[in-house]
Design an enzyme around this catalytic site. Structure first.
Site: not given
Length: 362
Positions: A208-210, A243
């Site tokens: 997950l990074h969005r 992030r």
């Protein structure tokens, strides 16, 4: 002919490696083509970029612009200034950019303003989501590029609707798939495999990074807990993007099945993906890799710029509502997930088609 090849972030390296190998083949045959590999420095963590040069057999970059991090505007400006200076000192005949990261857009603009032709590998892909920085990068890059190399008929259609002349569009396939096919036998078992005593098809992989998923603490917690609650006791391996790590540090999420680890190298990560029961992600590139390897994939996004991974491949769009996770997991564990197929021209020969087209074009 002298071509600048631009790489700055993790996905770029997989996409550029097959092109370099094909150029080197042509050079050995006496073809007059040279390349200069430009690393913008957009990703500067070793696990996010450095190890890729070794694992993918890439030569060390001729130039590193060392742009580092910063805001979108800061990073864009640093890359543009660095690349413009390089071009003024030593021009190229063509700037070839790949994908849709900040480096892609920034180098395209710098080159075009100096009247240097721009080729865009993965031209024409669109998510329709202007909240994604990548979508802006795609649109800007495609608006000024001179030649487009596309991965699908959908991308071709997007460019034609934009007004791009048909003779500038080359439907060549997917260079990321070239890299995957070339390196599949070299996948490396990561330490976590033995540490957790993992077994084929008896664990899940998550990335997950969005911003839409990870920037808001409450949203990230809800998503992660929904996933953790549906693992049916299987280990959930989560290589944490820098992030995401910043947000997770304050959430203190723990569960017996959750294993958060540092980012993995390309060969190690795909070793896990190939053997996973399923992958849960918000990455576009991973959906392509799972499609080729036939691994069920759940994408936590409302749209995708790679629709062929859904219409043909093993990927399904779940959206970003945590309530969508339980029904999808139920279908996975009951054996009802679709088998999927391989999109056209995802055959390992994309780089060859690109270089042949470049030799005709210039």
């Amino acid at each position: 002919m002298k071509i600048d090849l631009i790489a700055g972030a993790r996905p770029n390296f997989m996409k550029i490696a097959p092109i370099i190998k094909e150029i080197e083949k042509q050079r050995k045959r006496g073809v007059g083509i040279e390349f200069r590999l430009i690393h913008t420095g957009q990703h500067y963590d070793r696990n996010m970029s450095g190890s890729f040069f070794e694992q993918l057999g890439l030569p060390m970059p001729h130039v590193n612009l060392e742009a580092g991090g910063g805001t979108q505007a800061e990073l864009t400006s640093k890359i543009m200034i660095g690349y413009e200076k390089l071009l003024l000192e030593s021009p190229a005949d063509l700037c070839l950019v790949v994908g849709d990261v900040t480096s892609t857009m920034a180098c395209s603009i710098a080159a075009k303003k100096l009247q240097i032709k721009v080729a865009h590998v993965e031209g024409g892909i669109r998510s329709g989501d202007m909240g994604m920085p990548e979508e802006i990068n795609r649109i800007v890059t495609d608006s000024i590029s001179d030649i487009f190399f596309t991965t699908s008929a959908t991308a071709n259609s997007n460019l034609l609707k934009q007004g791009v002349a048909e003779d500038k569009i080359y439907f060549v396939g997917n260079t990321m798939i070239d890299s995957l096919i070339q390196n599949r036998r070299r996948f490396m078992k990561p330490k976590v495999w033995d540490e957790l005593k993992l077994r084929d098809k008896e664990y899940l992989v998550m990335t997950l990074h969005r911003p839409s998923n990870v920037d808001e603490e409450t949203k990230l917690r809800e998503l992660m807990m929904a996933i953790i609650n549906e693992t049916r006791g299987l280990p959930l391996i989560f290589p944490v993007h820098p992030r995401t790590k910043k947000v997770l540090s304050s959430l203190l999420i723990e569960a017996p099945t959750l294993h958060m680890i540092d980012p993995l190298s390309y060969l190690e990560f795909n070793y896990l993906v190939e053997r996973a029961k399923a992958v849960i992600t918000d990455s576009g590139g991973i959906t392509e890799e799972t499609t080729l390897m036939g691994v069920p994939c759940m994408t936590l996004r409302e749209s995708t710029e790679r629709p062929e991974t859904v219409t043909i491949g093993t990927n399904e769009l779940l959206g970003i509502n945590p309530d969508a996770i339980a029904p999808a997991m139920s279908r996975l564990f009951s054996g009802e997930w679709k088998k999927g197929g391989i999109p056209e021209k995802w055959d390992g020969n994309t780089a060859k088609r690109i270089v042949e087209a470049l030799l005709e074009y210039i």
